[in-house]
Design an enzyme around this catalytic site. Structure first.
Site, short mmCIF file in Angstrom:
data_model
loop_
_atom_site.label_atom_id
_atom_site.label_comp_id
_atom_site.label_asym_id
_atom_site.label_seq_id
_atom_site.Cartn_x
_atom_site.Cartn_y
_atom_site.Cartn_z
N THR A 121 -24.42 3.89 -10.82
CA THR A 121 -23.54 3.96 -11.99
C THR A 121 -22.14 4.35 -11.56
O THR A 121 -21.82 4.29 -10.37
CB THR A 121 -24.12 4.91 -13.06
N ASN A 122 -21.29 4.74 -12.49
CA ASN A 122 -19.91 5.14 -12.15
C ASN A 122 -19.52 6.36 -12.96
O ASN A 122 -20.33 6.91 -13.70
CB ASN A 122 -18.96 3.96 -12.39
N ARG A 123 -18.28 6.77 -12.83
CA ARG A 123 -17.85 8.05 -13.42
C ARG A 123 -17.48 7.98 -14.90
O ARG A 123 -17.02 8.96 -15.46
CB ARG A 123 -16.65 8.59 -12.65
#
Ligand code: C5P
Length: 418
Positions: free
Chosen positions: A217-219
């Site tokens: 995933t990402n931030r």
């Protein structure tokens, strides 16, 4: 004052809210509702039933609102019939708590106390926050009265399941004050500049499964997308948020479509497309996903290599279809960049067939993932560029909704000003 509070102030400032308080233990929570509305700049006139005064005194409410509290029909109006004047000027009639008895009286159109008489006289929208024992709520009599009121245009917030005054746990708890405030904002915004418009927003960072327990995933936290959802709702739009698991809660009064991966998000977006007027891509969609998802948890052994394959570009695919269908009428994207901001954003705007792109220098301080503020530059399909100062995400969302509303009326970025 926090940015979120500042946002509340703008939406509620100067609005005339009648707060009808009927006799349930939840009347004490109505004090918090009155306080928050007043702090946000609303003019709050409280009307109490006789039973409500057994739980909270009128003095409590008048101290909070700075205005007299109406407790009886006679003798307060300085030559005017008070409830008629209040009814005429009201922007919203909120009843919190709304007991079974008060709901029944409102449904029947009784008018023998200030709360019911004012509710009958006003043309302002009615918002009810029911609170009662489960048996009373579930009783067909109450359900019929609620249905009658909803059919006439009333809106409900709650009731919620939870612990009740009797100590029992069940349906009938009054919604919490922040939830009631959210619904007040939604109802007040109903006739706003985006009334009748369906705004669909993608939000959050997608999760791309690697095995049953791991994902990439990402931030992204979803803060920007959720701020846009609230703002669109307050502008009167019907709002749907298609979101991956978020670190912020979904506001009241918007539809939520939970998804996990980019492909899920893409499918959900296409499903809604025939009913979408405005699409705002605020999600940080993963560009890649693992080529295969292991059926069992990947065991710790030697180094492994994960092959990644491209995910669909949701906005680009919608943009392609839009050329043929003309839907959605408006499409907005975000571009998180660290270099060559405008050139990169222009290329994305064209590739995705967008009307507007908000470019965000994520390497700048106070901007981008997880922050409460954003510094964006707008670039529209006609090549107009508009840099906005560092703003709260709520402010960015509000300004974006102003742009959307104007765009729907055929105005351009040049009309918007900084
Ligand atoms: O191409 P890039 O990922 O920088 O574009 C960002 C914009 O495109 C955002 O509005 C994002 O929501 C959207 N996007 C998308 N599907 C993807 C990647 C990005 O809709 N696979």
């Amino acid at each position: 004052m926090s940015d979120a509070e500042a946002h509340h102030v703008r939406v509620l400032r100067g609005k005339r809210v009648l707060l009808g308080v009927s006799g349930g233990i939840a009347a004490y929570k109505a004090v918090t509702v009155a306080s928050r509305l007043t702090q946000a700049g609303a003019i709050v006139d409280v009307l109490m039933t006789a039973a409500a005064q057994k739980f909270v005194t009128p003095l409590t409410f008048s101290a909070i609102t700075g205005r007299p509290v109406t407790t009886d029909m006679w003798g307060q109006g300085q030559g005017q019939i008070l409830h008629v004047t209040m009814a005429r000027e009201a922007d919203l009639f909120l009843v919190a708590p709304a007991t079974a008895n008060t709901i029944a009286r409102l449904a029947l159109g009784l008018a023998d106390d200030p709360l019911s008489a004012t509710a009958l006289a006003t043309r302002a929208p009615l918002l009810l926050a029911p609170a009662m024992e489960t048996g009373m709520w579930e009783n067909p009599a109450t359900q019929a009265h609620v249905a009658t009121l909803v059919e006439r245009g009333a809106t409900l917030v709650g009731p919620m399941p939870g612990r009740l005054a009797s100590g029992a746990v069940g349906m009938g708890r009054m919604a919490e004050p922040p939830q009631i405030i959210e619904m007040v904002r939604k109802v007040l915004g109903r006739k706003g500049p985006l009334a009748g418009v369906h705004v669909v927003i993608t939000a959050g960072g997608t999760q791309e499964a690697l095995d049953p327990v791991r994902f990439l995933t990402n931030r992204s936290t979803g803060k920007m997308g959720i701020a846009i959802a609230r703002s669109a709702r307050d502008f009167g739009a019907e709002v749907t948020v298609i979101h991956s698991p978020l670190q912020v809660s979904i506001p009241f009064g918007v539809h939520s479509v939970p998804v996990t991966s980019a492909r899920d998000m893409c499918e959900a977006t296409f499903d809604l497309l025939p009913r979408t007027d405005v699409l705002i891509g605020a999600a940080a969609v993963a560009d890649y996903r693992p080529a295969t998802v292991a059926e069992q948890k990947i065991k710790k052994k030697d180094d492994i290599t994960i092959q990644l394959v491209r995910n669909p570009d949701i906005l680009a695919e919608v943009g392609r279809q839009r050329k043929a269908t003309g839907r959605p009428r408006i499409m907005v994207g975000f571009a998180a960049e660290t270099e060559d901001l405008l050139a990169n954003a222009k290329a994305k705007l064209e590739a995705k067939n967008l009307d507007l792109i908000l470019v965000n220098d994520v390497s700048a301080p106070h901007s981008g993932f997880g922050t409460d503020t954003n510094q964006v530059t707008l670039l529209d399909r006609w090549g107009d560029v508009l840099p906005w100062p560092l703003l709260s995400k709520e402010e960015v969302a509000d300004r974006l909704m102003v742009w959307v509303a104007r765009q729907l009326r055929g105005q351009s970025l040049a009309d918007l000003g900084a």
